[in-house]
Design an enzyme around this catalytic site. Structure first.
Site, short mmCIF file in Angstrom:
data_model
loop_
_atom_site.label_atom_id
_atom_site.label_comp_id
_atom_site.label_asym_id
_atom_site.label_seq_id
_atom_site.Cartn_x
_atom_site.Cartn_y
_atom_site.Cartn_z
N GLU A 223 9.32 17.53 14.27
CA GLU A 223 9.57 17.29 12.83
C GLU A 223 8.43 18.37 11.99
O GLU A 223 7.39 18.09 11.96
CB GLU A 223 9.20 15.66 12.41
CG GLU A 223 9.76 15.84 10.97
CD GLU A 223 9.48 14.32 10.64
OE1 GLU A 223 8.34 13.59 10.84
OE2 GLU A 223 10.23 13.48 9.99
N CYS B 198 13.24 12.20 5.28
CA CYS B 198 13.30 12.08 6.77
C CYS B 198 14.61 12.16 7.42
O CYS B 198 14.66 12.45 8.62
CB CYS B 198 13.00 10.55 6.78
SG CYS B 198 13.90 9.47 5.80
N LYS C 115 0.77 -1.19 0.01
CA LYS C 115 0.05 0.04 -0.05
C LYS C 115 0.80 1.38 -0.14
O LYS C 115 1.63 1.59 0.99
CB LYS C 115 -0.80 -0.04 1.44
CG LYS C 115 -1.90 1.06 1.09
CD LYS C 115 -2.57 1.67 2.21
CE LYS C 115 -1.84 2.82 3.01
NZ LYS C 115 -2.09 4.10 1.89
N GLY D 143 7.05 5.86 7.64
CA GLY D 143 6.11 6.92 7.55
C GLY D 143 6.30 7.69 8.97
O GLY D 143 7.49 7.67 9.44
N SER D 144 5.13 8.30 9.42
CA SER D 144 5.59 9.22 10.75
C SER D 144 5.54 8.40 11.94
O SER D 144 5.22 7.20 12.01
CB SER D 144 4.31 9.83 10.85
OG SER D 144 3.09 9.25 10.85
N GLU E 155 10.28 2.34 10.22
CA GLU E 155 11.15 3.52 9.87
C GLU E 155 10.35 4.76 9.93
O GLU E 155 9.48 5.02 9.30
CB GLU E 155 12.08 3.32 8.64
CG GLU E 155 13.07 2.30 8.67
CD GLU E 155 14.25 2.57 9.98
OE1 GLU E 155 14.37 3.62 10.40
OE2 GLU E 155 14.48 1.59 10.62
P1 NAD Z 1 2.09 8.68 7.37
O1 NAD Z 1 2.41 8.04 8.72
O2 NAD Z 1 1.02 9.69 7.28
O3 NAD Z 1 1.79 7.60 6.26
C1 NAD Z 1 2.62 6.59 5.80
C2 NAD Z 1 1.96 5.35 5.04
O4 NAD Z 1 1.07 4.88 6.21
C3 NAD Z 1 1.05 5.89 4.05
O5 NAD Z 1 0.91 4.85 3.25
C4 NAD Z 1 -0.53 5.98 4.87
O6 NAD Z 1 -1.43 5.98 4.00
C5 NAD Z 1 -0.31 4.80 5.71
N1 NAD Z 1 -0.99 4.83 6.88
C6 NAD Z 1 -1.70 5.85 7.54
N2 NAD Z 1 -2.35 5.65 8.70
C7 NAD Z 1 -2.38 4.27 8.59
C8 NAD Z 1 -2.94 3.29 9.45
N3 NAD Z 1 -3.82 3.78 10.50
N4 NAD Z 1 -2.79 1.94 9.18
C9 NAD Z 1 -2.09 1.67 8.30
N5 NAD Z 1 -1.53 2.49 7.33
C10 NAD Z 1 -1.46 3.57 7.55
O7 NAD Z 1 3.46 9.45 6.88
P2 NAD Z 1 3.78 10.29 5.40
O8 NAD Z 1 3.15 11.49 5.76
O9 NAD Z 1 3.21 9.48 4.16
O10 NAD Z 1 5.30 10.40 5.41
C11 NAD Z 1 6.02 11.36 5.99
C12 NAD Z 1 6.70 10.72 7.34
O11 NAD Z 1 7.59 9.65 6.92
C13 NAD Z 1 7.62 11.79 7.75
O12 NAD Z 1 7.58 11.52 9.31
C14 NAD Z 1 9.09 11.13 7.51
O13 NAD Z 1 9.91 11.45 8.52
C15 NAD Z 1 8.73 9.56 7.53
N6 NAD Z 1 9.90 8.82 6.79
C16 NAD Z 1 10.79 8.10 7.36
C17 NAD Z 1 11.68 7.63 6.73
C18 NAD Z 1 12.74 6.55 7.38
O14 NAD Z 1 13.26 5.70 6.54
N7 NAD Z 1 12.93 7.00 8.51
C19 NAD Z 1 11.79 7.84 5.31
C20 NAD Z 1 10.71 8.55 4.71
C21 NAD Z 1 9.86 9.22 5.29
#
Ligand code: NAD
Length: 481
Positions: free
Chosen positions: A382, A285, A176, A229-230, A251
């Site tokens: 962040e 990130c 996804k 993600g976050s 991550e």
């Molecule tokens: P997000 O957490 O909003 O979403 C990430 C993914 O999770 C998306 O596909 C989203 O649809 C999905 N998601 C959201 N809620 C969910 C749930 N309840 N159940 C299952 N899936 C769910 O993050 P974002 O806004 O897409 O990305 C930005 C964040 O990602 C920033 O915090 C950034 O630091 C982080 N990031 C980290 C790394 C790393 O390797 N550490 C790399 C890139 C981005």
């Protein structure tokens, strides 16, 4: 410009739930430009994807790893051939400058080639037995079906650094992507199937986290889940995986610091800080967002940084000279704009880019702020945008404390020509990616990547370590006469 339609891709084919799109994407560089429509799967199709991953698993895992490697090799060739198409689509979808986005697609090609070569490398070891005539050895085996949930900020490289090791280990996948990375995800999966990926091995499920993401975590038969993600989303996903005893890796966010010492080459340090902070509008990130400067270096470094900012051009993502384009979405624009207001109200603006952009897009001018208290939101939270906070310190120990007081621990850099300062920094700072005289952003694909504290579940992606996540070990023993 062509309007793209993106659907889920299940069991080797496009799967449509309805003729009405669930979501539409507009170009963040020019918000009047419709880029595409996205169609989400219904419940039945989510189940079908799970079933298809099950059915494909038997055959995929029984192929030799050499055969799987050859498939990955074909995917790499196909991606390389279509690099401009994929880069342009992803850039129109989420606003990453085209030059960076093309580099990211090529990173995807390198990752596929790197993991394709794993097909002919050792997948276990022989361990001496205490008994006579017993051959004892380990063998790496796949987990089964794995779930992959990815963010929008690296729409190609992050999915591939999960998909490639998962595939070479013999797993099948439910993937996804983020909502605003769905168009490029769909084209990527379509391309992989055109290049010979067997049906059911990689199933793309579009949709929201609350529905599609939830299905993957709660109702599918995954044995492993890799999430980027976050921190907010990742930590709650980790708890749910733990309840189901699903292997997981998360991550997550970062608040990355760079430390400037008086002996540093200030021109080179300024160039690395600008690049690490402002490329992709600070939406990496690993982007730098806290810059700690030794008091004796304050004047020379800030002068060099302001000079360097002349190269930091805010341009639409389509322009090859674009250093930073827009932020990725309306949500991002509103969130980052609130931090800009806060910075202007409570800090001192050392630099703000004054370029005027004609296009109607989500542009935020690069901003450098100082005179903030050490626990100020700009130095703590962040932001994920083109804003950096500067703060001075007097001793190296004070710099270590400043870097380490963040709840995050993804990456950090020191700029110095003193070897002792470098080694102390590498020893004492609690982050997963730690560098000297290099920007905080970026890691090579053959090296492990991941954070500490609230940035990670402490497992690592990329390089050889990724194989540990997507597999488990069988310990085998054979008695012979
Ligand atoms: P997000 O957490 O909003 O979403 C990430 C993914 O999770 C998306 O596909 C989203 O649809 C999905 N998601 C959201 N809620 C969910 C749930 N309840 N159940 C299952 N899936 C769910 O993050 P974002 O806004 O897409 O990305 C930005 C964040 O990602 C920033 O915090 C950034 O630091 C982080 N990031 C980290 C790394 C790393 O390797 N550490 C790399 C890139 C981005």
């Amino acid at each position: 410009m062509t309007v793209i339609h993106a659907y889920s891709y299940i069991n080797g084919k496009t799967t449509k739930a309805s003729d009405q799109p669930d979501n539409s994407t507009y170009n963040p560089s020019k918000t009047s430009e419709l880029v595409g429509h996205i169609y989400y799967p219904n419940d039945e199709q989510l189940h079908e994807a799970n079933l298809s991953a099950h059915q494909a698993l038997k055959q995929w895992k029984s192929k030799t790893s050499n055969e799987r490697g050859q498939v990955l090799h074909k995917l790499a060739d196909a991606l390389e051939e279509h690099k401009d198409e994929i880069a342009q689509l992803a850039s129109r979808e989420m606003g990453k400058p085209i030059t960076e986005m093309t580099g990211e697609v090529l990173r995807g090609v390198q990752l596929l080639r790197y993991y394709s070569a794993e097909g002919v490398r050792s997948d276990g070891e022989v361990i001496p037995s205490a008994q006579p005539n017993v051959l004892q050895y380990t063998k790496r085996v796949p987990l089964g079906i794995v779930g992959i949930i990815t963010p929008w900020n690296f729409p190609v490289a992050i999915p591939i650094w999960k998909i490639a090791p998962a595939l070479i280990c013999g797993n099948t996948i439910l993937w996804k992507p983020a909502e605003n990375a769905s168009l490029s995800a769909y084209r990527l999966v379509e391309l992989f199937h055109e290049a010979g990926l067997p049906e059911g091995v990689l199933n793309l499920l579009l949709g929201r986290g609350s529905k599609t993401g939830n299905y993957i975590i709660e109702d599918s038969d995954i044995r492993g889940l890799s999430f980027t993600g976050s921190t907010e989303t990742g930590t709650q996903i980790a708890a749910r995986c733990a309840t189901r005893n699903i292997k997981y890796q998360t991550e997550m966010g970062g608040k990355n610091a760079a430390v400037i010492m008086p002996s540093a080459n200030m021109t080179a340090a300024a160039a690395a800080i600008a690049s690490g902070s402002f490329r992709s509008a600070g939406q990496k990130c690993t982007a730098s967002s806290r810059i700690f400067i030794h008091r004796d270096a304050e004047e020379t470094f800030t002068t060099a940084l302001i000079e360097e900012m002349k190269n930091v051009q805010l341009l639409p993502a389509t322009d090859p000279k674009s250093y930073l384009g827009p932020v990725a979405s309306k949500d991002q624009f509103e969130k980052v704009s609130a931090y800009v207001e806060l910075a202007k109200k409570e800090g001192n603006i050392l630099y703000e880019n004054e370029e005027v952009i004609e296009e109607d897009g989500y542009y935020i001018r690069p901003l450098i702020v100082n005179n903030l208290s050490r626990d100020h939101a700009i130095l703590k939270e962040e932001i994920f945008g083109p804003i950096i906070g500067l703060k001075t310190f007097q001793t190296l120990d004070e710099a270590f404390d400043l870097v380490n007081e963040s709840e995050y621990g993804l990456s950090a850099s020191i700029f110095t020509n003193e070897a002792n300062e470098t080694f102390k920094f590498l020893d004492q700072v609690d982050v997963g990616l730690i560098r000297s005289n290099l920007e905080t952003a970026g890691v090579e694909y053959q090296a492990p990547f991941g954070g500490m504290k609230q940035s990670s579940s402490y497992s690592r992606e990329q390089g050889q370590t990724a194989l540990d996540f997507y597999s488990t070990i069988k310990t085998c023993a054979i008695k012979y006469e």
